[in-house]
Scaffold this motif. Sequence first.
Motif, PDB file in Angstrom:
ATOM      1  N   SER A 140       0.879  -1.030   0.352  1.00 26.27           N
ATOM      2  CA  SER A 140       0.058  -0.313  -0.659  1.00 26.27           C
ATOM      3  C   SER A 140       1.001   1.080  -0.200  1.00 26.27           C
ATOM      4  N   ALA A 141       1.825   0.930   0.753  1.00 27.89           N
ATOM      5  CA  ALA A 141       2.859   2.343   0.768  1.00 27.89           C
ATOM      6  C   ALA A 141       3.618   2.900  -0.556  1.00 27.89           C
ATOM      7  N   THR A 142       3.982   1.646  -1.873  1.00 28.49           N
ATOM      8  CA  THR A 142       4.279   2.009  -3.107  1.00 28.49           C
ATOM      9  C   THR A 142       3.103   2.707  -3.744  1.00 28.49           C
ATOM     10  N   LEU A 143       1.473   2.495  -3.139  1.00 33.95           N
ATOM     11  CA  LEU A 143       0.398   3.225  -3.710  1.00 33.95           C
ATOM     12  C   LEU A 143       0.727   4.580  -3.934  1.00 33.95           C
ATOM     13  N   ARG A 144       1.061   4.409  -2.356  1.00 38.13           N
ATOM     14  CA  ARG A 144       0.841   6.148  -1.907  1.00 38.13           C
ATOM     15  C   ARG A 144       1.693   7.138  -2.763  1.00 38.13           C
ATOM     16  N   LYS A 145       2.612   6.548  -2.985  1.00 40.35           N
ATOM     17  CA  LYS A 145       3.850   6.998  -3.138  1.00 40.35           C
ATOM     18  C   LYS A 145       3.977   6.742  -4.652  1.00 40.35           C
ATOM     19  N   TRP A 146       3.308   6.447  -5.637  1.00 40.11           N
ATOM     20  CA  TRP A 146       2.935   6.472  -6.779  1.00 40.11           C
ATOM     21  C   TRP A 146       2.185   7.775  -6.660  1.00 40.11           C
ATOM     22  N   GLU A 147       0.972   7.791  -5.751  1.00 38.29           N
ATOM     23  CA  GLU A 147       0.221   9.062  -5.403  1.00 38.29           C
ATOM     24  C   GLU A 147       0.480  10.590  -5.484  1.00 38.29           C
ATOM     25  N   ARG A 148       1.871  10.473  -4.629  1.00 38.81           N
ATOM     26  CA  ARG A 148       2.763  10.922  -4.338  1.00 38.81           C
ATOM     27  C   ARG A 148       3.862  11.916  -5.567  1.00 38.81           C
ATOM     28  N   ALA A 149       4.128  11.155  -6.422  1.00 39.12           N
ATOM     29  CA  ALA A 149       4.745  11.343  -7.714  1.00 39.12           C
ATOM     30  C   ALA A 149       3.805  11.249  -8.613  1.00 39.12           C
ATOM     31  N   GLY A 150       2.095  11.276  -8.786  1.00 40.20           N
ATOM     32  CA  GLY A 150       1.465  12.153  -9.925  1.00 40.20           C
ATOM     33  C   GLY A 150       0.737  10.640 -10.576  1.00 40.20           C
ATOM     34  N   LEU A 151       0.854   9.671 -10.341  1.00 43.25           N
ATOM     35  CA  LEU A 151       1.345   8.299 -11.108  1.00 43.25           C
ATOM     36  C   LEU A 151      -0.857   8.016 -10.930  1.00 43.25           C
ATOM     37  N   VAL A 152      -0.880   8.008  -9.715  1.00 44.82           N
ATOM     38  CA  VAL A 152      -2.159   7.523  -9.131  1.00 44.82           C
ATOM     39  C   VAL A 152      -3.037   8.890  -8.550  1.00 44.82           C
ATOM     40  N   ARG A 153      -4.518   8.803  -8.899  1.00 44.87           N
ATOM     41  CA  ARG A 153      -5.301  10.232  -8.310  1.00 44.87           C
ATOM     42  C   ARG A 153      -6.451   9.900  -7.795  1.00 44.87           C
ATOM     43  N   PRO A 154      -6.134   8.621  -7.010  1.00 46.94           N
ATOM     44  CA  PRO A 154      -6.969   8.196  -6.392  1.00 46.94           C
ATOM     45  C   PRO A 154      -8.510   9.580  -5.519  1.00 46.94           C
ATOM     46  N   ARG A 155      -9.295   9.350  -5.603  1.00 52.90           N
ATOM     47  CA  ARG A 155      -9.980  10.384  -4.633  1.00 52.90           C
ATOM     48  C   ARG A 155     -10.594   9.706  -2.961  1.00 52.90           C
ATOM     49  N   ARG A 156     -11.262  10.908  -2.610  1.00 50.47           N
ATOM     50  CA  ARG A 156     -11.327  10.611  -1.324  1.00 50.47           C
ATOM     51  C   ARG A 156     -12.990  10.010  -0.389  1.00 50.47           C
ATOM     52  N   ASP A 157     -12.639   9.139   0.163  1.00 49.12           N
ATOM     53  CA  ASP A 157     -14.701   8.760   0.925  1.00 49.12           C
ATOM     54  C   ASP A 157     -14.977  10.477   1.833  1.00 49.12           C
ATOM     55  N   PRO A 158     -16.003  10.753   1.100  1.00 47.44           N
ATOM     56  CA  PRO A 158     -15.996  12.020   1.892  1.00 47.44           C
ATOM     57  C   PRO A 158     -16.336  11.687   3.747  1.00 47.44           C
ATOM     58  N   ARG A 159     -16.862  10.652   3.910  1.00 47.19           N
ATOM     59  CA  ARG A 159     -17.195  10.342   6.012  1.00 47.19           C
ATOM     60  C   ARG A 159     -16.109   9.345   6.087  1.00 47.19           C
ATOM     61  N   THR A 160     -15.240   8.447   5.108  1.00 44.50           N
ATOM     62  CA  THR A 160     -13.875   7.687   5.817  1.00 44.50           C
ATOM     63  C   THR A 160     -12.170   8.676   5.923  1.00 44.50           C
ATOM     64  N   GLY A 161     -12.345   9.008   4.190  1.00 43.26           N
ATOM     65  CA  GLY A 161     -11.236   9.447   4.521  1.00 43.26           C
ATOM     66  C   GLY A 161     -10.491   9.085   3.204  1.00 43.26           C
ATOM     67  N   TYR A 162     -10.972   7.799   3.347  1.00 44.71           N
ATOM     68  CA  TYR A 162     -10.206   6.415   2.389  1.00 44.71           C
ATOM     69  C   TYR A 162     -10.179   6.574   1.087  1.00 44.71           C
ATOM     70  N   ARG A 163      -8.952   5.699   0.238  1.00 40.05           N
ATOM     71  CA  ARG A 163      -8.528   6.235  -0.151  1.00 40.05           C
ATOM     72  C   ARG A 163      -9.334   5.655  -1.703  1.00 40.05           C
ATOM     73  N   VAL A 164     -10.084   6.006  -2.462  1.00 35.85           N
ATOM     74  CA  VAL A 164     -11.138   5.461  -3.542  1.00 35.85           C
ATOM     75  C   VAL A 164     -10.328   5.068  -5.079  1.00 35.85           C
ATOM     76  N   PHE A 165     -10.412   3.772  -5.621  1.00 36.06           N
ATOM     77  CA  PHE A 165      -9.726   3.943  -6.882  1.00 36.06           C
ATOM     78  C   PHE A 165     -10.516   3.617  -7.764  1.00 36.06           C
ATOM     79  N   ASP A 166     -10.930   4.430  -8.722  1.00 40.09           N
ATOM     80  CA  ASP A 166     -11.647   3.961 -10.238  1.00 40.09           C
ATOM     81  C   ASP A 166     -11.359   3.119 -10.430  1.00 40.09           C
TER      82      ASP A 166
END
Length: 238
Positions: A140-166
């Motif tokens: 999971s840390a790898t996906l978070r690193k990719w998000e910081r680098a702009g490779l993935v752009r998941p949205r955040r669940d408004p209730r939980t704040g969890y990353r959501v990948f469409d």
Amino acid sequence: MGRNLRSEERLRPIDLARAHGLSTQAVRNYEEAGILPVAVRTTHGYRTYTPLHARALSAFLALVPGHGHRAAAAIMRAVNEGATEEAFRLLDESHAQLLEDRRTLRAVEDALLDLEPDTRPSPPSATFIGPLAHQLGVRSATLRKWERAGLVRPRRDPRTGYRVFDEADVRDARLAHQLRRGGHPLARIAPLIAQVRSAGGLQPLEAALTDWRARLSARGRAMLAGAAELEAYLRARG
């Protein structure tokens, strides 16, 4: 042939180093690492080498471009310890990895054939970071690193704040994963994925794949050159 090589003229560390464009310290380090056979010592404790050592060094340096430093060193250590079957197994592993990398490249190329602009809204179903990481075989840390680098752009669940990948995010993550396996750094992958997202053309991505393909071919040819030098060393050892 092996006996002749062992009985021919003695070489100083500087002779071996100069012939291969190395420092004498590098030669000593390679001997201590088992990449070269143990040197003969003079009565004063000085190392002396033979053409057999030169052949071993040539084999190692030829193996590095195709197999990498660590694998090449392990192969040479196995040969020098008389464990030739282990050396052959290590060679097979490198060839298997090259084949897998070729398959990965083909998978990326095949995936790009179906890339089209995705203007649909995100589907109601969603993938969270844990299941996606498990699916890709990364942390999971790898996906978070990719998000910081702009490779993935998941949205955040408004209730939980969890990353959501469409669906588009999953596509980007898969493509990033494949390109990372091909050896591309994050800084080079980010603009390629941005180009895919906008569907404004695949020329940058095609150039990256062309480079990847060329590097795989160069690696395969380097393996052939390394095999020739290793075979010469094996024959010299007798």
